[in-house]
Scaffold this motif. Structure first.
Motif, PDB file in Angstrom:
ATOM      1  N   LEU A 171       9.111 -33.485 -37.151  1.00  0.00           N
ATOM      2  CA  LEU A 171       9.439 -34.849 -36.757  1.00  0.00           C
ATOM      3  C   LEU A 171      10.867 -35.147 -37.186  1.00  0.00           C
ATOM      4  O   LEU A 171      11.274 -34.793 -38.309  1.00  0.00           O
ATOM      5  CB  LEU A 171       8.471 -35.852 -37.410  1.00  0.00           C
ATOM      6  CG  LEU A 171       6.997 -35.760 -36.993  1.00  0.00           C
ATOM      7  CD1 LEU A 171       6.169 -36.789 -37.743  1.00  0.00           C
ATOM      8  CD2 LEU A 171       6.834 -35.947 -35.495  1.00  0.00           C
ATOM      9  N   TYR A 172      11.600 -35.795 -36.277  1.00  0.00           N
ATOM     10  CA  TYR A 172      13.009 -36.061 -36.518  1.00  0.00           C
ATOM     11  C   TYR A 172      13.261 -37.563 -36.630  1.00  0.00           C
ATOM     12  O   TYR A 172      12.445 -38.391 -36.215  1.00  0.00           O
ATOM     13  CB  TYR A 172      13.846 -35.455 -35.393  1.00  0.00           C
ATOM     14  CG  TYR A 172      13.655 -33.956 -35.270  1.00  0.00           C
ATOM     15  CD1 TYR A 172      14.353 -33.090 -36.104  1.00  0.00           C
ATOM     16  CD2 TYR A 172      12.751 -33.417 -34.352  1.00  0.00           C
ATOM     17  CE1 TYR A 172      14.175 -31.716 -36.013  1.00  0.00           C
ATOM     18  CE2 TYR A 172      12.566 -32.047 -34.256  1.00  0.00           C
ATOM     19  CZ  TYR A 172      13.274 -31.201 -35.087  1.00  0.00           C
ATOM     20  OH  TYR A 172      13.094 -29.847 -34.998  1.00  0.00           O
ATOM     21  N   ASN A 173      14.425 -37.897 -37.150  1.00  0.00           N
ATOM     22  CA  ASN A 173      14.758 -39.292 -37.415  1.00  0.00           C
ATOM     23  C   ASN A 173      14.652 -40.174 -36.181  1.00  0.00           C
ATOM     24  O   ASN A 173      14.297 -41.347 -36.265  1.00  0.00           O
ATOM     25  CB  ASN A 173      16.179 -39.386 -37.978  1.00  0.00           C
ATOM     26  CG  ASN A 173      16.263 -38.797 -39.383  1.00  0.00           C
ATOM     27  OD1 ASN A 173      15.253 -38.691 -40.081  1.00  0.00           O
ATOM     28  ND2 ASN A 173      17.452 -38.403 -39.797  1.00  0.00           N
ATOM     29  N   SER A 174      14.934 -39.623 -34.998  1.00  0.00           N
ATOM     30  CA  SER A 174      14.986 -40.434 -33.778  1.00  0.00           C
ATOM     31  C   SER A 174      13.674 -40.527 -33.038  1.00  0.00           C
ATOM     32  O   SER A 174      13.577 -41.223 -32.025  1.00  0.00           O
ATOM     33  CB  SER A 174      16.039 -39.844 -32.830  1.00  0.00           C
ATOM     34  OG  SER A 174      15.696 -38.510 -32.468  1.00  0.00           O
ATOM     35  N   ASN A 175      12.629 -39.851 -33.521  1.00  0.00           N
ATOM     36  CA  ASN A 175      11.386 -39.758 -32.747  1.00  0.00           C
ATOM     37  C   ASN A 175      10.720 -41.104 -32.488  1.00  0.00           C
ATOM     38  O   ASN A 175      10.103 -41.313 -31.441  1.00  0.00           O
ATOM     39  CB  ASN A 175      10.395 -38.830 -33.449  1.00  0.00           C
ATOM     40  CG  ASN A 175      10.730 -37.367 -33.250  1.00  0.00           C
ATOM     41  OD1 ASN A 175      10.310 -36.527 -34.023  1.00  0.00           O
ATOM     42  ND2 ASN A 175      11.511 -37.030 -32.231  1.00  0.00           N
TER      43      ASN A 175
ATOM     44  N   ILE B 186       9.389 -33.131 -42.021  1.00  0.00           N
ATOM     45  CA  ILE B 186       9.713 -34.450 -41.470  1.00  0.00           C
ATOM     46  C   ILE B 186      11.045 -34.881 -42.064  1.00  0.00           C
ATOM     47  O   ILE B 186      11.229 -34.861 -43.289  1.00  0.00           O
ATOM     48  CB  ILE B 186       8.624 -35.476 -41.820  1.00  0.00           C
ATOM     49  CG1 ILE B 186       7.273 -35.055 -41.211  1.00  0.00           C
ATOM     50  CG2 ILE B 186       9.010 -36.863 -41.300  1.00  0.00           C
ATOM     51  CD1 ILE B 186       6.115 -35.959 -41.580  1.00  0.00           C
ATOM     52  N   GLN B 187      11.963 -35.270 -41.199  1.00  0.00           N
ATOM     53  CA  GLN B 187      13.261 -35.718 -41.690  1.00  0.00           C
ATOM     54  C   GLN B 187      13.131 -37.001 -42.503  1.00  0.00           C
ATOM     55  O   GLN B 187      12.221 -37.808 -42.305  1.00  0.00           O
ATOM     56  CB  GLN B 187      14.229 -35.927 -40.517  1.00  0.00           C
ATOM     57  CG  GLN B 187      14.867 -34.626 -40.028  1.00  0.00           C
ATOM     58  CD  GLN B 187      16.033 -34.891 -39.098  1.00  0.00           C
ATOM     59  OE1 GLN B 187      15.891 -35.617 -38.118  1.00  0.00           O
ATOM     60  NE2 GLN B 187      17.177 -34.291 -39.388  1.00  0.00           N
TER      61      GLN B 187
ATOM     62  N   THR C 115      12.771 -40.590 -40.818  1.00  0.00           N
ATOM     63  CA  THR C 115      11.891 -40.683 -39.651  1.00  0.00           C
ATOM     64  C   THR C 115      11.125 -41.994 -39.603  1.00  0.00           C
ATOM     65  O   THR C 115      11.003 -42.623 -38.547  1.00  0.00           O
ATOM     66  CB  THR C 115      10.904 -39.497 -39.646  1.00  0.00           C
ATOM     67  OG1 THR C 115      11.645 -38.280 -39.594  1.00  0.00           O
ATOM     68  CG2 THR C 115       9.977 -39.580 -38.435  1.00  0.00           C
TER      69      THR C 115
END
Length: 858
Positions: free
Chosen positions: A351-355, A375-376, A379
């Protein structure tokens, strides 16, 4: 009307006492005639309110089948084992009927006027009755002005062209056409429902629009002018194209909840021939005010950008059980009002910050049962309204991404240590991880406002340093089941783990391998109401162990032999099943209490049974009598004789003791000289024994040199032919490369006796303590005193009793001390040899110390 129907159903089905009725009978209000082989309607009292006639052979219902039953509200006439004919005005004698159940009948003939004369009917069940489209087209339901629910699911309906009389059904709220074969549905067919608000419209598993080519412009909107609270279109095999066309033609129709589960939208994992939903798929729902959209159980692989941008009013989005592996940028753009997002059981790995950009009001995100390993950091930190995050059953190894939220689910991951992040949660679930160090528990107990903490099924077993506990005035429930707290506690570590938890009400410590409870471990738990200690290895409970305000105690599946009943007197609920009770007279106070107490005892009485003696093995304690256990009556006749004997014995013992203490060395030398003169021709000959060794000497490896010089050289036959004992000790007789536990077991069970040289080094040696447990266990198993304890050095009674491993033995058995005076060593070695060679007999069931065994009540 729908609320009234729900209330009526509650009265009929929840409050019904019919489970206590005999079959094929009536009590004046309920007539229960299921499975009674009836071929016609039976006569019942006019006061009957519920008539249950399912599973019979009734083939005909006409106007004269029922007597006048003005109070009847429920008629159950479904699942007849023969084809049924329902004639004109068949139910006219039931004027106040509310629910009519004809489901799962093979209706051969249904008269168009069959349901006339039912002005108060609220629900009509006609599911699985082999009915055709005629039942909708020819006005079978006219004049049912109170009808709120109509179930026509699983019939043979191919067209939903409704009779004009449906327009007059102003109370109609729910219609279910699921599991029929309805290939198309166009505007003209549902025209009589125009202007109505329906709470449910079911078209599940109807193959709608999926098996025929549809001219969407000609067909137009079938739900025009209707307000649908729930529209179920699940399991119809819809692709992205069908979904997009349908959402376009229902433009303007109000649908609060739209269910499209079990669809075939999406490419799935490893396929590219079917498209994932895009920004046009749900565009037609822009004016439909959709609050709930269920797209679960499908094949969506990628959430494309702007796919939900037109769903401005959406509050709940369910994407569970798809194949989602990728979340594109701005995938959730436009969901400004979304509160619940369910993406569980997908294929997410990172999972990325922009999801999750575009979700300013989301409060609950469910991501359980994915494969998330990383996970960033940012997030979830931009989601200001987020209060619950569910990340159960993933592959996380760190949680430094957790934002300041109230509820965190993290069970079933791979967490080994917890970073000291800023927690603000009041509910934390961390069960089924790999946490080992109790430092993590100390850290979590300092989280302010924490109320519920779940750490079941971890590996909490180490306490490498002393951690300062702090008061937590908010924690109410703590779950520590299925860990290994015995390991640090037996080493005297982390006994203050519950310090300051003054408001804790529930504590679970079951399945922690506990042999004992540290003194004062619960002293601060003044508010504790429920305590679970089940499935441990506790043999006793100290009188001051349990908190004073405890109400519920689970101490099942332990090894309690003779519990003190006063420990449980203040409880409300107790589970003490599956313990190892020794059914002798020491247990009589507990048996008396068990039969008189007001405490609620959980479990079957058969699960509170004897483990010893063998004659009572498995016998319920409730069936035992204590009449033969009156110790005062049994000893009354011996009191005077015992007084005389004790006086004489004490005087002789006093004189003998003075002489023996003053001249004990000389006395022993004289004794040995006389023995040699009298028995000089006799040679020691040991009888063949079933044991390989006479004794297993257990001592710390750091004491080997002393033990060899002081004991082994003077006793073991391999050191000198003048010695008479075959001894076993680790340094010489253990098999190299063999499992150490196996060597210990072989030594304990292969020797006549086990001699434990208890020194300061012995008490620090884990293997020595383990050998002590095995030897003690053999004592209990064989009912023989086969364990000899020799205390070496300046160990005090207090120091010995601090160690729970030896405490239980020392409280009940005698032990030897290595003599301080050198003149006593010869005597001591001779005494020790005698103890080793002495053949122990099994304890009798009746002796002067132990009273008669409890007898079974005839």
């Amino acid at each position: 009307m729908a609320d009234q129907l729900d209330l009526l159903l509650g009265v009929i089905f929840v409050a019904s006492p019919m489970l206590g009725m005999p079959p094929c009978s009536s009590d004046g209000q309920i007539a229960l005639f299921r499975l009674c082989n009836l071929t016609q309607i039976p006569w019942v009292l006019h006061t009957t309110e519920r008539l249950l006639l399912s599973f019979n052979y009734i083939s005909m219902v006409n106007a004269t089948s029922f007597p006048l039953l003005e109070q009847l509200m429920l008629l159950e006439l479904g699942t007849q084992y023969t084809p049924m004919t329902i004639d004109r005005e068949a139910f006219r004698n039931l004027p106040n009927l509310r629910i009519l159940d004809l489901g799962q009948n093979k209706i051969k003939v249904l008269n168009p006027d069959a349901f006339q004369g039912l002005p108060h009917l609220l629900e009509l069940r006609l599911f699985s009755c082999e009915l055709s489209s005629v039942v909708l087209r020819d006005g079978y339901f006219r004049n049912l002005n109170s009808l709120a629910r109509l179930d026509l699911s699983a019939n043979q309906i191919y067209s939903l062209r409704l009779h004009s009389s449906f327009q007059e059904l102003n109370s109609l709220k729910a219609i279910d056409f699921s599991f029929n074969e309805i290939f198309t549905l166009c505007e003209e067919e549902l025209k009589p429902l125009e202007g109505k608000t329906l709470s449910f419209f079911g078209l599940k598993s109807t193959s709608l629009f999926s098996r025929v080519s549809v001219d969407w412009e000609t067909c137009r909107n079938p739900f025009r002018g209707m307000w649908l609270e729930t529209l179920d279109l699940s399991s119809n095999g819809w692709t992205v194209t069908i979904t997009g066309n349908f959402s376009s033609i229902i433009w303007g129709s109000q649908v609060s909840s739209l269910f499209l589960t079990h669809h075939i939208m999406g490419s799935g994992f490893g396929f590219q021939n079917i498209k994932d939903p895009d920004q046009n798929t749900f565009a037609g729902l822009a004016t439909s005010s959709v609050y709930v959209l269920d797209l679960s159980h499908g094949y969506i692989f990628s959430l494309n950008s702007y796919v939900f941008k037109t769903l401005k009013d959406l509050k709940l989005l369910n994407l569970a059980y798809n194949k989602i592996n990728k979340i594109a940028d701005n995938a959730f753009y436009g969901l400004d009002k979304l509160q619940v997002l369910n993406m569980s059981s997908n294929l997410l790995g990172e999972l990325y910050n922009s999801n999750f950009y575009g979700l300013p009001r989301v409060g609950y995100i469910d991501l359980q049962k994915n494969h998330i390993g990383i996970i960033q950091y940012q997030t979830f930190r931009s989601l200001k309204e987020l209060h619950t995050l569910d990340l159960r059953d993933n592959a996380l190894k760190t949680i430094n991404f957790i934002p300041s939220i109230l509820t965190v689910f993290l069970s079933g991951n791979k967490l080994v240590r917890l970073p000291h992040i800023h927690f603000t949660a009041n509910f934390i679930q961390l069960s089924e991880n790999r946490l080992e160090n109790l430092a993590d528990l100390y850290f979590l107990l300092r989280v302010p406002q924490l109320q519920f903490l779940i750490l079941n099924q971890n590996r909490l077993s180490s306490c490498e340093a002393i951690y300062t506990s702090s008061e937590n005035l908010s924690l109410e429930q703590l779950f520590l089941a299925e860990n290994m707290l015995q390991l640090p506690w037996e080493n005297g570590l982390c006994w203050d783990i519950f310090k300051g938890l003054f408001h804790l009400q529930v504590l679970y410590l079951n399945s922690n391998f506990l042999h004992f409870l540290p003194p004062g471990i619960f002293s601060d738990l003044v508010s504790l109401r429920k305590l679970s200690l089940g499935a441990n290895r506790l043999t006793t409970l100290s009188p001051d162990t349990l908190p004073a305000n405890l109400e519920i105690l689970d101490i099942s599946r332990n090894q309690l032999f003779s519990p003190d009943p006063w420990l449980f007197a203040s409880l409300s609920v107790l589970d003490i099943t599956h313990n190892e009770f020794i059914c002798q007279c020491e247990l009589s106070p507990f048996i008396t209490w068990l039969n008189q107490t007001n405490v609620t005892l959980l479990g079957s009485p058969a699960n509170i049974y004897c483990m010893y003696p063998d004659s009572l093995l498995g016998t319920s304690i409730y069936s035992l009598s204590t009449k033969d256990c009156d110790e005062e009556e049994a000893l009354q006749s011996l009191k005077f004789l015992l007084f005389i004997l004790c006086t004489i014995t004490l005087a002789l013992l006093l004189i003998s003791t003075i002489v023996a203490i003053k001249f004990r060395g000389s006395c022993f030398l004289c004794y040995k000289t006389i023995q040699k003169l009298m028995f000089k021709d006799k040679v020691w000959s040991l009888e063949p024994s079933a044991y390989r060794y006479d004794a297993y000497f257990c001592f710390s490896s750091k004491d080997f040199e002393w033990a060899q010089n002081a004991l082994l050289k003077h006793l073991d036959v391999q050191y000198s032919s003048h010695n008479r004992l075959r001894l076993c000790f680790e340094e010489r007789d253990f098999i190299p490369g063999e499992n150490h536990i196996s060597n210990i077991q072989a030594a304990v069970w292969g020797s006549r006796k086990t001699v434990c040289l208890v020194s300061r080094q012995f008490l620090k040696d884990g293997w020595c303590l383990e050998a002590f447990r095995y030897a003690h266990g053999r004592c209990l198993s064989d009912l023989k005193n086969v364990l000899i304890v020799v205390v070496v050095g300046s160990l005090s009674q207090y120091q010995l009793m601090k160690h729970e491993t030896v405490k239980g033995f020392l409280q009940k058995q005698q032990y030897l001390r290595w003599p301080e005076d050198p003149q006593d060593i010869g005597w001591f070695l001779n005494k020790l040899s005698g103890h080793i060679l002495k053949e122990e007999k099994e304890k009798k069931r009746s002796n002067t110390i132990q009273l008669q065994t409890l007898t079974t009540i005839s």
